[in-house]
Design a protein around this motif. Structure first.
Motif, PDB file in Angstrom:
ATOM      1  N   ARG A 169      51.316 -17.667  17.672  1.00 53.91           N
ATOM      2  CA  ARG A 169      50.691 -16.825  18.688  1.00 53.91           C
ATOM      3  C   ARG A 169      49.262 -16.447  18.281  1.00 53.91           C
ATOM      4  NH1 ARG A 169      53.062 -11.687  18.222  1.00 53.91           N
ATOM      5  NH2 ARG A 169      51.326 -11.407  16.818  1.00 53.91           N
ATOM      6  N   ASP A 170      49.087 -16.046  17.011  1.00 52.19           N
ATOM      7  CA  ASP A 170      47.746 -15.695  16.520  1.00 52.19           C
ATOM      8  C   ASP A 170      46.800 -16.878  16.646  1.00 52.19           C
ATOM      9  OD1 ASP A 170      48.825 -13.236  15.898  1.00 52.19           O
ATOM     10  OD2 ASP A 170      48.884 -13.594  13.727  1.00 52.19           O
ATOM     11  N   ALA A 171      47.285 -18.059  16.284  1.00 55.48           N
ATOM     12  CA  ALA A 171      46.449 -19.262  16.338  1.00 55.48           C
ATOM     13  C   ALA A 171      46.062 -19.584  17.782  1.00 55.48           C
ATOM     14  CB  ALA A 171      47.181 -20.443  15.710  1.00 55.48           C
ATOM     15  N   MET A 172      47.028 -19.498  18.686  1.00 53.40           N
ATOM     16  CA  MET A 172      46.756 -19.793  20.096  1.00 53.40           C
ATOM     17  C   MET A 172      45.729 -18.812  20.667  1.00 53.40           C
ATOM     18  SD  MET A 172      48.523 -22.439  20.818  1.00 53.40           S
ATOM     19  CE  MET A 172      50.056 -23.329  20.722  1.00 53.40           C
ATOM     20  N   GLU A 173      45.888 -17.531  20.301  1.00 55.08           N
ATOM     21  CA  GLU A 173      44.940 -16.517  20.787  1.00 55.08           C
ATOM     22  C   GLU A 173      43.534 -16.789  20.268  1.00 55.08           C
ATOM     23  OE1 GLU A 173      46.618 -12.733  19.694  1.00 55.08           O
ATOM     24  OE2 GLU A 173      48.101 -12.803  21.312  1.00 55.08           O
ATOM     25  N   SER A 174      43.418 -17.175  18.993  1.00 54.72           N
ATOM     26  CA  SER A 174      42.080 -17.436  18.449  1.00 54.72           C
ATOM     27  C   SER A 174      41.467 -18.679  19.093  1.00 54.72           C
ATOM     28  CB  SER A 174      42.105 -17.539  16.919  1.00 54.72           C
ATOM     29  OG  SER A 174      42.599 -18.783  16.499  1.00 54.72           O
ATOM     30  N   LEU A 175      42.287 -19.675  19.447  1.00 53.97           N
ATOM     31  CA  LEU A 175      41.775 -20.868  20.127  1.00 53.97           C
ATOM     32  C   LEU A 175      41.246 -20.508  21.518  1.00 53.97           C
ATOM     33  CD1 LEU A 175      44.427 -23.556  19.118  1.00 53.97           C
ATOM     34  CD2 LEU A 175      42.021 -23.501  18.458  1.00 53.97           C
TER      35      LEU A 175
END
Length: 185
Positions: free
Chosen positions: A133-139
């Motif tokens: 989730r964190d990675a998707m949000e940063s993308l």
């Protein structure tokens, strides 16, 4: 500059799987395993300390753990710590050494331990999904700031999903292996 860091994401997901393996190592399978006492905390010198900081744990026999307490004054604190850990072990004191015979596991206790292994796996999978989730949000944030294109974001999201699937499968595999070990002893 873009915030997406594949190595960091993989490191965090690996950490969740390794933590799970460590937790599973502490589950009792009927065989003596020094990792079983890793979660034990003892109140010594006015503070809560891990057992490993006040004693040496060894497995001299397949069905016996031995705890060599370094300071004689801490023996009762270590006994209490082991009792409060709810591991189903009854320490026998022999000087500065505590002997912990491993009782046979009842069928009910085996099922409880297998269920606990499943709960540990679920906790690890939640941690892995939080990393995703964190990675998707940063993308998405990077795309919004025009640091990456929509195509790059989609490609990187696929990468993140593949990493997530790989690590969730690793957690499931470790849990299934431990459950099998518990139930077939």
């Amino acid at each position: 500059m873009a915030q997406y860091d594949k190595a960091d994401i993989e490191r965090r997901m690996n950490g969740a799987v390794e933590s799970l393996k460590s937790d599973l190592g502490g589950l009792r399978t009927g065989r003596a395993n020094v990792a079983l006492l890793d979660p034990v905390m003892c109140e010594v010198y006015g503070a809560m300390m891990p057992l490993s900081q006040v004693a040496t744990v060894s497995a001299p026999e397949p069905r016996m753990l031995s705890v060599q307490v370094w300071d004689k004054a801490n023996i009762t604190a270590v006994e209490k710590g082991i009792a409060h850990a709810n591991l189903g072990l009854n320490p026998m004191t022999d000087g500065q050494t505590l002997r912990l015979p491993m009782p046979d596991l009842t069928e009910e206790r085996r099922k409880d331990l297998a269920k606990l292994a499943g709960q540990y796996a679920e906790k690890a999978k939640v941690a892995i999904r939080n990393v995703r989730r964190d990675a998707m949000e940063s993308l998405k944030a990077d795309e919004k700031k025009k640091e990456i294109s929509e195509d790059e974001r989609k490609r990187m999201e696929d990468e993140v999903q593949k990493l997530t699937d790989k690590h969730v499968a690793g957690a499931d595999e470790a849990s299934a292996k431990k459950e099998q070990e518990i139930l077939t002893q």
